[in-house]
Scaffold this motif. Structure first.
Motif, PDB file in Angstrom:
ATOM      1  N   TRP A 238      -5.660   2.373  -9.722  1.00 45.58           N
ATOM      2  CA  TRP A 238      -4.875   2.015  -8.546  1.00 45.58           C
ATOM      3  C   TRP A 238      -4.555   0.421  -8.811  1.00 45.58           C
ATOM      4  O   TRP A 238      -5.524  -0.328  -9.292  1.00 45.58           O
TER       5      TRP A 238
ATOM      6  N   PRO B 114      -5.292  -3.380 -12.359  1.00 41.63           N
ATOM      7  CA  PRO B 114      -6.411  -3.952 -12.750  1.00 41.63           C
ATOM      8  C   PRO B 114      -7.023  -4.225 -13.946  1.00 41.63           C
ATOM      9  O   PRO B 114      -6.491  -3.557 -14.798  1.00 41.63           O
TER      10      PRO B 114
ATOM     11  N   VAL C 170      -8.035 -10.997  -6.396  1.00 40.64           N
ATOM     12  CA  VAL C 170      -7.152  -9.828  -5.997  1.00 40.64           C
ATOM     13  C   VAL C 170      -7.551  -8.897  -5.132  1.00 40.64           C
ATOM     14  O   VAL C 170      -8.776  -9.176  -4.754  1.00 40.64           O
ATOM     15  N   ILE C 171      -6.705  -8.592  -4.215  1.00 37.90           N
ATOM     16  CA  ILE C 171      -7.148  -7.465  -3.146  1.00 37.90           C
ATOM     17  C   ILE C 171      -6.824  -6.046  -3.753  1.00 37.90           C
ATOM     18  O   ILE C 171      -5.823  -5.666  -4.223  1.00 37.90           O
ATOM     19  N   ASN C 172      -7.801  -5.133  -3.689  1.00 39.44           N
ATOM     20  CA  ASN C 172      -7.919  -3.473  -4.166  1.00 39.44           C
ATOM     21  C   ASN C 172      -6.651  -3.087  -3.135  1.00 39.44           C
ATOM     22  O   ASN C 172      -6.773  -3.179  -1.997  1.00 39.44           O
TER      23      ASN C 172
ATOM     24  N   VAL D 251      -3.977  -3.467  -7.952  1.00 41.88           N
ATOM     25  CA  VAL D 251      -4.391  -4.566  -7.028  1.00 41.88           C
ATOM     26  C   VAL D 251      -3.052  -5.610  -6.832  1.00 41.88           C
ATOM     27  O   VAL D 251      -2.304  -5.581  -7.296  1.00 41.88           O
ATOM     28  N   TYR D 252      -3.285  -6.266  -5.857  1.00 42.28           N
ATOM     29  CA  TYR D 252      -2.515  -7.299  -5.485  1.00 42.28           C
ATOM     30  C   TYR D 252      -3.113  -8.824  -5.000  1.00 42.28           C
ATOM     31  O   TYR D 252      -3.994  -8.840  -4.687  1.00 42.28           O
ATOM     32  N   ARG D 253      -2.191  -9.687  -5.315  1.00 39.81           N
ATOM     33  CA  ARG D 253      -2.308 -11.144  -4.895  1.00 39.81           C
ATOM     34  C   ARG D 253      -1.739 -11.532  -3.506  1.00 39.81           C
ATOM     35  O   ARG D 253      -0.578 -11.010  -3.389  1.00 39.81           O
TER      36      ARG D 253
ATOM     37  N   ARG E 225       0.745  -1.286   0.058  1.00 35.42           N
ATOM     38  CA  ARG E 225      -0.140   0.042   0.179  1.00 35.42           C
ATOM     39  C   ARG E 225       0.791   1.364  -0.091  1.00 35.42           C
ATOM     40  O   ARG E 225       0.565   2.286  -0.647  1.00 35.42           O
TER      41      ARG E 225
END
Length: 118
Positions: A74, A68, A85-87, A76-78, A39
């Motif tokens: 923005w 994304p 995925v997580i924002n 995202v990630y795994r 982040r």
């Protein structure tokens, strides 16, 4: 090397490079976790996809920053063990945007505006 890319990219703004080094020191000391470092780096390098994605080099196995699929700005990630995925949320208060104030003759003043407040 990634650190050289960061230094070159922000050669005219060394405070950003120094902030990145501080983030890395904090991560190395385990004062922030992997989602936290993702982040912070995504916020610091917002708008520079090459540097945001290049940070994957430093992530533990199973973590991966991606762009994304919906074309959002923005990343995202795994995370290992989680599907999908997580924002990465924008930082609280928004992203600082440069605001140029009327300078005195021969002077340049740059301030930052966050959500309408300088």
């Amino acid at each position: 090397m990634y650190l050289d890319q960061v230094k070159i990219e922000f050669g005219d703004r060394p405070h950003i490079y120094n902030e990145f080094l501080d983030i890395m020191k904090t991560f190395k000391s385990q004062a922030i976790d992997t989602p936290g470092v993702i982040r912070r780096v995504a916020s610091l390098f917002h708008g520079n996809k090459r540097l945001v994605l290049g940070f994957n080099t430093f992530l533990p196995e199973g973590y991966r920053i991606e762009l994304p699929l919906d074309g959002g700005t923005w990343p995202v990630y795994r995370e290992p063990g989680r599907s999908g995925v997580i924002n990465i949320p924008p930082p609280p208060g928004g992203i600082p945007q440069p605001v140029h104030l009327r300078p005195a003759p021969g002077k340049v003043i740059v301030s930052f505006l966050i959500n309408g407040y300088g």
